[in-house]
Design an enzyme around this catalytic site. Sequence first.
Site, short mmCIF file in Angstrom:
data_model
loop_
_atom_site.label_atom_id
_atom_site.label_comp_id
_atom_site.label_asym_id
_atom_site.label_seq_id
_atom_site.Cartn_x
_atom_site.Cartn_y
_atom_site.Cartn_z
N ASP A 22 16.04 -25.61 -21.12
CA ASP A 22 15.20 -24.58 -21.74
C ASP A 22 15.23 -24.81 -23.26
O ASP A 22 16.16 -24.39 -23.94
CB ASP A 22 15.71 -23.18 -21.38
CG ASP A 22 14.84 -22.07 -21.97
OD1 ASP A 22 14.01 -22.37 -22.86
OD2 ASP A 22 15.00 -20.91 -21.55
N PHE A 82 19.96 -16.83 -22.39
CA PHE A 82 18.73 -16.04 -22.49
C PHE A 82 17.56 -16.92 -22.08
O PHE A 82 17.24 -17.89 -22.76
CB PHE A 82 18.49 -15.48 -23.89
CG PHE A 82 17.26 -14.62 -23.93
CD1 PHE A 82 17.32 -13.28 -23.57
CD2 PHE A 82 16.01 -15.16 -24.25
CE1 PHE A 82 16.16 -12.49 -23.54
CE2 PHE A 82 14.86 -14.38 -24.23
CZ PHE A 82 14.93 -13.05 -23.88
N LYS A 94 7.30 -20.76 -27.35
CA LYS A 94 7.40 -20.33 -28.75
C LYS A 94 6.56 -21.21 -29.69
O LYS A 94 5.37 -21.02 -29.76
CB LYS A 94 8.87 -20.25 -29.16
CG LYS A 94 9.57 -19.10 -28.41
CD LYS A 94 10.80 -18.55 -29.11
CE LYS A 94 11.20 -17.21 -28.51
NZ LYS A 94 12.27 -17.28 -27.53
#
Length: 424
Positions: free
Chosen positions: A251, A166, A280
């Site tokens: 990531d 993802f 985030k």
Amino acid sequence: MSTTAPAAAGSATHDAGGAGALPTGPVPTAEELAALYAHAAHNYAPLPVVLAHGEGAWVTDTSGRRYLDALAGYSALNFGHRHPRLTAVAHQQLDRLTLVSRAFDHDRFADFTGELAALCGKDAVLPMNTGAEAVETAIKAARRWGYQRKGIAEGAARIVVAAGNFHGRTTTIVSFSTDPDARGGYGPYTPGFDVVGYGDLAALEAAITDDTCAVLLEPIQGEGGVIIPPEGYLHGVRDVCDRRGVLLVADEIQSGLGRTGRTFACEHEGVVPDLYILGKALGGGVIPLSAIVADREVMDVFTPGSHGSTFGGNPLACAVGTEVVRMLTEGTWQPRAAALGARLETGLSALPEGLLDGWRVRGLWAGLDVAGGRTGRQVCEALLARGVLAKDTHGSTIRLAPPLVITEDEVDLLVATLAEALTD
Ligand SMILES: *Cc1c(COP(=O)(O)O)cnc(C)c1O
């Protein structure tokens, strides 16, 4: 370990009811929820709870019921809701300067880029806003690096990615998703990606050709269900990338910034990627802020006009992001996550047999596979009814990622509530 958070945000100080005093009562009615979504797209199916306030590890709904937040905005809230250091710098910055665009410089930019680069041990930072934008930025950097530094023929560059990934929701990113829900119906898809099994080092090496510019991986797959690759995998990927002249792009949007007990999940195998993708928690749960971080050799493929963002690196985001970096640089959050995670793991180990088909923990981050044919959603609804917020993923999996300000007692409460919800 102290049960007090490293800063004043300790949710224990706010815990009016005390651990164990979890709310009960009806969730919003179907009619109330329908009204809430009357004019909204249906691209989410949230749990039936309407939140109005948050502090530390706790949130309160519109009826005054309190919930322990065991999702923390998918790790965007690593420092909890409204951490006082972060809201303080945000308030100060709101009263000075919020946005200039990158057409001009501002006095918050150098501290943010310099201190984040130092935290990563890299030369340079390119700030963006969302995680997906930072992933797109990394893809552009890797492709340009492939053409300019590696000599790949224009238009031929390829990137190796992992099944179950993802990396965000843009059309290019969903082009290499293996999740039919995320990808289906959005073609034509961006070419140039080769998908291999996550954790399969031999397949990864076999997929690399002279046209490969990068390997793009999550060091732990978050949305995939907190999937931890086999021991030695990341180290092996680093070695393959070095031998084959390919960039390793990590990531760390969800796994980074303290969540796993280290600043970066790659550290668990002593691996340093060529390029970090962050997001985030970088914005402290206050503002969207993402970045790529790399050495000059990679970052300098960008020249004026070749990439940018109106909001990327704005003064408000930089002020908050700098404070986040300082908090992490102080080094107390990482061991706190490790210790609380060990406690969570101990609690999960002591659960009665047969409730879970499997579970994985790294730092204060857990993926639980629910047994007995129940869905993760059903268990999350049972948790909600007992005052704990968590999120299911991929059918039968639940992800736990409470804010790092959570106390030991609250970790125990989380496990006890989980045991109840699983036996519902
Ligand atoms: C959340 C996430 C993204 C996307 O971030 P957005 O801010 O939602 O665009 C990318 N990669 C990983 C690993 C993520 O967890």
